[in-house]
Design a protein around this motif. Sequence first.
Motif, PDB file in Angstrom:
ATOM      1  N   GLU A 285     -46.053 -34.874 -37.638  1.00 45.49           N
ATOM      2  CA  GLU A 285     -45.756 -33.499 -37.256  1.00 45.49           C
ATOM      3  C   GLU A 285     -44.264 -33.349 -37.000  1.00 45.49           C
ATOM      4  O   GLU A 285     -43.561 -34.335 -36.750  1.00 45.49           O
ATOM      5  N   PRO A 286     -43.744 -32.130 -37.054  1.00 47.76           N
ATOM      6  CA  PRO A 286     -42.293 -31.923 -36.942  1.00 47.76           C
ATOM      7  C   PRO A 286     -41.762 -32.184 -35.533  1.00 47.76           C
ATOM      8  O   PRO A 286     -42.513 -32.254 -34.556  1.00 47.76           O
ATOM      9  N   GLU A 287     -40.448 -32.292 -35.445  1.00 51.31           N
ATOM     10  CA  GLU A 287     -39.743 -32.489 -34.187  1.00 51.31           C
ATOM     11  C   GLU A 287     -39.959 -31.284 -33.273  1.00 51.31           C
ATOM     12  O   GLU A 287     -40.155 -30.159 -33.728  1.00 51.31           O
ATOM     13  N   GLY A 288     -39.894 -31.521 -31.958  1.00 54.33           N
ATOM     14  CA  GLY A 288     -40.102 -30.448 -30.991  1.00 54.33           C
ATOM     15  C   GLY A 288     -38.841 -29.661 -30.696  1.00 54.33           C
ATOM     16  O   GLY A 288     -37.835 -29.747 -31.420  1.00 54.33           O
ATOM     17  N   ASP A 289     -38.876 -28.913 -29.588  1.00 58.15           N
ATOM     18  CA  ASP A 289     -37.748 -28.044 -29.223  1.00 58.15           C
ATOM     19  C   ASP A 289     -36.568 -28.808 -28.625  1.00 58.15           C
ATOM     20  O   ASP A 289     -35.494 -28.243 -28.444  1.00 58.15           O
ATOM     21  N   CYS A 290     -36.777 -30.067 -28.254  1.00 58.61           N
ATOM     22  CA  CYS A 290     -35.690 -30.937 -27.765  1.00 58.61           C
ATOM     23  C   CYS A 290     -35.061 -30.434 -26.474  1.00 58.61           C
ATOM     24  O   CYS A 290     -33.858 -30.607 -26.233  1.00 58.61           O
ATOM     25  N   VAL A 291     -35.859 -29.845 -25.595  1.00 62.29           N
ATOM     26  CA  VAL A 291     -35.344 -29.344 -24.319  1.00 62.29           C
ATOM     27  C   VAL A 291     -34.676 -30.444 -23.485  1.00 62.29           C
ATOM     28  O   VAL A 291     -33.675 -30.178 -22.807  1.00 62.29           O
ATOM     29  N   PRO A 292     -35.176 -31.718 -23.481  1.00 64.42           N
ATOM     30  CA  PRO A 292     -34.508 -32.749 -22.679  1.00 64.42           C
ATOM     31  C   PRO A 292     -33.015 -32.909 -22.988  1.00 64.42           C
ATOM     32  O   PRO A 292     -32.271 -33.405 -22.134  1.00 64.42           O
ATOM     33  N   ALA A 293     -32.578 -32.512 -24.177  1.00 62.13           N
ATOM     34  CA  ALA A 293     -31.147 -32.623 -24.512  1.00 62.13           C
ATOM     35  C   ALA A 293     -30.285 -31.878 -23.507  1.00 62.13           C
ATOM     36  O   ALA A 293     -29.138 -32.274 -23.235  1.00 62.13           O
ATOM     37  N   LEU A 294     -30.812 -30.797 -22.921  1.00 61.15           N
ATOM     38  CA  LEU A 294     -30.035 -30.006 -21.962  1.00 61.15           C
ATOM     39  C   LEU A 294     -29.680 -30.806 -20.715  1.00 61.15           C
ATOM     40  O   LEU A 294     -28.671 -30.527 -20.058  1.00 61.15           O
ATOM     41  N   THR A 295     -30.486 -31.807 -20.374  1.00 59.42           N
ATOM     42  CA  THR A 295     -30.247 -32.585 -19.154  1.00 59.42           C
ATOM     43  C   THR A 295     -29.046 -33.516 -19.282  1.00 59.42           C
ATOM     44  O   THR A 295     -28.626 -34.111 -18.286  1.00 59.42           O
ATOM     45  N   HIS A 296     -28.485 -33.620 -20.480  1.00 59.68           N
ATOM     46  CA  HIS A 296     -27.361 -34.537 -20.706  1.00 59.68           C
ATOM     47  C   HIS A 296     -26.020 -33.816 -20.724  1.00 59.68           C
ATOM     48  O   HIS A 296     -24.993 -34.391 -21.094  1.00 59.68           O
ATOM     49  N   ASP A 297     -26.031 -32.568 -20.302  1.00 66.48           N
ATOM     50  CA  ASP A 297     -24.802 -31.792 -20.201  1.00 66.48           C
ATOM     51  C   ASP A 297     -24.090 -32.137 -18.896  1.00 66.48           C
ATOM     52  O   ASP A 297     -24.635 -32.872 -18.046  1.00 66.48           O
ATOM     53  N   ASP A 298     -22.872 -31.614 -18.695  1.00 61.42           N
ATOM     54  CA  ASP A 298     -22.246 -31.748 -17.384  1.00 61.42           C
ATOM     55  C   ASP A 298     -23.139 -31.043 -16.374  1.00 61.42           C
ATOM     56  O   ASP A 298     -23.900 -30.131 -16.699  1.00 61.42           O
ATOM     57  N   ARG A 299     -23.078 -31.461 -15.134  1.00 60.38           N
ATOM     58  CA  ARG A 299     -24.049 -31.009 -14.147  1.00 60.38           C
ATOM     59  C   ARG A 299     -24.022 -29.496 -13.888  1.00 60.38           C
ATOM     60  O   ARG A 299     -25.093 -28.873 -13.772  1.00 60.38           O
ATOM     61  N   PRO A 300     -22.850 -28.841 -13.789  1.00 55.02           N
ATOM     62  CA  PRO A 300     -22.874 -27.384 -13.563  1.00 55.02           C
ATOM     63  C   PRO A 300     -23.535 -26.618 -14.712  1.00 55.02           C
ATOM     64  O   PRO A 300     -24.298 -25.677 -14.473  1.00 55.02           O
ATOM     65  N   THR A 301     -23.258 -27.024 -15.963  1.00 58.70           N
ATOM     66  CA  THR A 301     -23.846 -26.312 -17.102  1.00 58.70           C
ATOM     67  C   THR A 301     -25.343 -26.531 -17.160  1.00 58.70           C
ATOM     68  O   THR A 301     -26.112 -25.588 -17.415  1.00 58.70           O
ATOM     69  N   TRP A 302     -25.788 -27.766 -16.905  1.00 61.02           N
ATOM     70  CA  TRP A 302     -27.221 -28.026 -16.884  1.00 61.02           C
ATOM     71  C   TRP A 302     -27.888 -27.244 -15.745  1.00 61.02           C
ATOM     72  O   TRP A 302     -28.999 -26.712 -15.904  1.00 61.02           O
ATOM     73  N   ALA A 303     -27.217 -27.125 -14.606  1.00 63.96           N
ATOM     74  CA  ALA A 303     -27.778 -26.354 -13.493  1.00 63.96           C
ATOM     75  C   ALA A 303     -28.012 -24.896 -13.903  1.00 63.96           C
ATOM     76  O   ALA A 303     -29.055 -24.305 -13.584  1.00 63.96           O
TER      77      ALA A 303
END
Length: 666
Positions: A285-303
């Motif tokens: 099946e295809p790849e998902g939405d990849c939301v966990p990628a957002l957790t690897h941003d700098d902390r203010p942007t991820w917040a």
Amino acid sequence: MCAANHLCPSLLLTLTWRVQRFVNYLKKWIYKLYETAHQLQIFVQNLAMDRASLYFMDKNDSNTYDFDETLPPLPLPDLRETMDRYFACVQPFGTAEELAQTRKVIDDFQNNIGPILQEKLKEREGKMKNWLGTWWEDYGYHLLRLPLLPYQLMSMAGQLELVGVPETPEYMLKSFARQIHHTLEFWDLTRKATIKPLSSNGGKIKYSSALYKNFFSTCRIPGIEQDHIEKHFLTKTEGQTPTHFLISAKGRQFILKCVHDDDSILTAPEILVALQRLRSILDYEPEGDCVPALTHDDRPTWAKNRERIKEISANNRETLKLVESANIDICWDEHSPKDYEEASQLGLYGDYHSRWADHSSSIVAYKNGRFIWTGEHSCYDGTVSVSFATFMQLSLLEVPEPDWSEVENTKVVDWKELKFELDDTLRGEIKRMRQEIDDRGMDVTVTFTVFDEFGKDFMKTHRLHPDSFVQVVMQWAYYRMHQDIAPTYETALMRQYYNGRTETLRSCTGAVHTFLKATTNPSTSDLALAKAFRAAVDDHKHMMNEARKGQGIDRHLFGLWCAAYENKLDIPALYDDPLYTKSGGGGNFVLSTSTLGFTANVGYVAPMVFDGYGVFYSITSGEVFINTTAYRDSIKTSARKFNDIFKDSFRKISELLEQLAKESKL
């Protein structure tokens, strides 16, 4: 007949070639078997205990965490004594003029603002058993705004071959199922409060177990200016703890309940069936939405993005809670690292789109059967990671292979795929973040190497403490490579105190500095050099013992800074003094180091400073296992060159000690 005669040599050559290939393969297989058996023997010898004696409380023992209340309070050092120790520690790093200026700064601090701040700490000491409280997490970790990966998380290669577990694609699913099962065993001991407190010196010194509660169902939550820890874990007596774990792969996330209706944990065969079904979904099946990628941003942007996720819908808020409260995050990484060094490197990188960086604990499984264990450093320290790793290895070593035939009659464990509702803004942020990760590349180099010519047995033969021995040799390696001394941080364990964590040992002591200078002095005799080395090792051991008694420097200096900050007082000039930074203060240690103990387990984090190293090691009877990290873009450092010089320095010092030992017997 003639044609047949012409074919015979060709056929014979082909058969000979195939036989030779088979013989070579057999030789490699036998050598690998011998090597694995040798490693297994070393692993068992260095532990000299089984998992029951290390981890299972006796029936008559009390609740694991009740013991913490009996631990002594964290000592608050005397201000003047700390200042005296601090001035002694900066001596190797300053000129006469710089030291004179620092002396003035210290005297001014001691005679003015210092005693006021010390009184603030005494007030805290009178109200709480650990006067540091949450300051270490709040200000030591949670003000940092860099992404957690690769800059702040701890990682450790699984090294399953040490306990005879095949690290192959064919065995990967079974190995994965066994690991998840034993992780649930560890979780069960923790929630039932039946895990034995860590101890040393034959059980005479016991350590706080409080950090075990942060290992499961705990997350570091991003903030615009400051992060915080959210704990969902509860012991049985405290209430109902989350009973699901998270599996992420190819940008998709699934949760599985980890207990049966009777509250017993899943078996390895049950987990294997679930993994097989999930793998078939992921492969086709295809790849998902990849939301966990957002957790690897700098902390203010991820917040900000995390808040946006929550604002979109109630479903998102519930999904986010399920992700963050899972007892452990398990990432199925699509890479196939060829060895422990490559696995270690991928421990800080790999499939970011499937790793939720904020989780306190994660297992990363690679397609070819290798594994990495990772931890969020503000939640707990490396000693907890090593405790978990050793439990896993002993479990795989001692607990018999499951009866995999049970798989045929095993009921499929229910799972649920988690899906967030996303808007165009968040989809754009995921796309941006994935591109940034690709553009950044592997900007922290991680190496894994083993010095196998001697270990703690040799060091003890020469009546030298193994950790102190390694610390002095390591600093000599830096000195040889860079023609300079390095402000050096080593972790000193403080868990023998109530809610204790760590202290800093400033490992470049005056005696170490004297030894380093002696190594480049052509007039220094071999005997004088050996004496200087012994003095450096013994001085390090003494300073480590003092730090563990609560007579360190840096946590006290940190507490004084926090007292000024929280009471809205001006930060004292002491913290702006050039020698404060030059000697490592304020997180400026060029060598950031730690010993992981006396098993083969070794982990790592990124260096503290751009032109610095992270050097982490464990010492067995005959080897030193080493993880070294450095920043890729530094033109000053090289992790691999450092390792070469480090190992060569071990050889040189052993040759010196052995030669003098022989001469003394003549």
